[in-house]
Design a protein around this motif. Sequence first.
Motif, short mmCIF file in Angstrom:
data_model
loop_
_atom_site.label_atom_id
_atom_site.label_comp_id
_atom_site.label_asym_id
_atom_site.label_seq_id
_atom_site.Cartn_x
_atom_site.Cartn_y
_atom_site.Cartn_z
N LEU A 2 2.94 5.50 -4.35
CA LEU A 2 4.03 4.79 -3.68
C LEU A 2 5.27 4.86 -4.55
O LEU A 2 5.22 4.59 -5.74
CB LEU A 2 3.62 3.32 -3.47
CG LEU A 2 4.53 2.41 -2.66
CD1 LEU A 2 4.54 2.84 -1.21
CD2 LEU A 2 4.06 0.96 -2.78
N GLU A 31 7.26 4.18 -9.53
CA GLU A 31 6.20 5.01 -8.95
C GLU A 31 4.88 4.30 -9.22
O GLU A 31 4.51 4.07 -10.38
CB GLU A 31 6.21 6.41 -9.55
CG GLU A 31 7.49 7.17 -9.20
CD GLU A 31 7.53 8.54 -9.83
OE1 GLU A 31 6.83 8.75 -10.85
OE2 GLU A 31 8.27 9.40 -9.32
N GLN A 33 0.69 3.70 -8.55
CA GLN A 33 -0.62 4.22 -8.16
C GLN A 33 -1.69 3.19 -8.47
O GLN A 33 -1.61 2.49 -9.49
CB GLN A 33 -0.94 5.52 -8.90
CG GLN A 33 -0.11 6.72 -8.48
CD GLN A 33 -0.50 7.95 -9.28
OE1 GLN A 33 -0.45 7.95 -10.50
NE2 GLN A 33 -0.90 9.00 -8.58
N ARG A 108 2.88 -3.36 0.67
CA ARG A 108 2.23 -2.11 1.05
C ARG A 108 0.77 -2.08 0.58
O ARG A 108 -0.11 -1.65 1.32
CB ARG A 108 2.99 -0.93 0.46
CG ARG A 108 4.40 -0.73 1.04
CD ARG A 108 4.36 -0.48 2.54
NE ARG A 108 5.67 -0.25 3.09
CZ ARG A 108 6.20 0.96 3.30
NH1 ARG A 108 5.51 2.05 3.00
NH2 ARG A 108 7.42 1.08 3.83
N SER A 300 5.92 7.48 0.15
CA SER A 300 4.55 7.63 -0.33
C SER A 300 4.11 9.06 -0.18
O SER A 300 4.62 9.80 0.68
CB SER A 300 3.60 6.72 0.45
OG SER A 300 3.63 7.00 1.82
#
Length: 301
Positions: A2, A31, A33, A108, A300
């Motif tokens: 993301l 960023e 993960q 998210r 993403s």
Amino acid sequence: MLSIKVPASSANLGPGFDCLALALKIYCLFEVQRKEEPGVTISLSPKGSQDLSLGEENLFFQTFKRVLHLRGLEPPGLRVRIDNSIPLGRGLGSSSTAVVAGIVAADRTGNLNLSKEEMFNLAVEIEGHPDNVAAALLGGLTISYREEGGGFRALAFPVDSGLQVILLVPPVSLSTQKAREVLPQKVDFSDAVYNLSRTAALVSRLLTGQIGELKEVTRDRLHQRYRAPLYAQSMRLLERVRQEVDCGIAISGAGPSVVCLLGSSEVGLERRLKDLVREEFGEFEPISTQVDNHGVVVGSN
């Protein structure tokens, strides 16, 4: 992975204390993960701000955990890479970028389906004031206010690309908390009217493109003079520029950076401004930018 790109912001703009802000084309990129083990692993880009925390006390991760806990969810482990171009502690909304990114990441990751209004109110609760988080989330020129029922609302308007923003950034930082502690609990009625009238005029000029007439409507009587001892050199720079250059000028947020607003076609004014700063206030770094009209951008892959 993301990716969350959040703009810097300049709040108050002189008279619009705690309600006006501009999103700027200077960014912090997160960023994100997931990883199997709990907790967070944070890395910074080589050009990123090395003063950012790399542990669980990082504001991004604290926000991420808090939002998920509010929904009864346990946060997963994360790997986060931060690529930050926003000077820290300079009144440019760096903490708001972390708060907004943390909320978006929680939304998210946890499939929360939060609305922008819900995100905004969470951000205000965490950040403590609405102006910078509104601009970081929504972009453009934002106007924030508190409803009678207690919640916050924000209105966002695109600003013409003809508005040029020049930030004058000093080498020293200032905590927002310290800048708030020196403000009075009460102000004169005449000072409130002074700021109200200029706030309305400033919004009108920005939204109608009258950007060559911003000097008078960026004046303030509610906060800058009380904070002046905290950033005396910034105030000296502000007053000197106001004498010599016909542009909007104010302390950016809680300071100590100074924000200047002028038209992108006013090349002569921009040159005069930068020459003055270089000759008399060489410790300040000029940064030319524009308004970001999009706010936070999420991707993403």
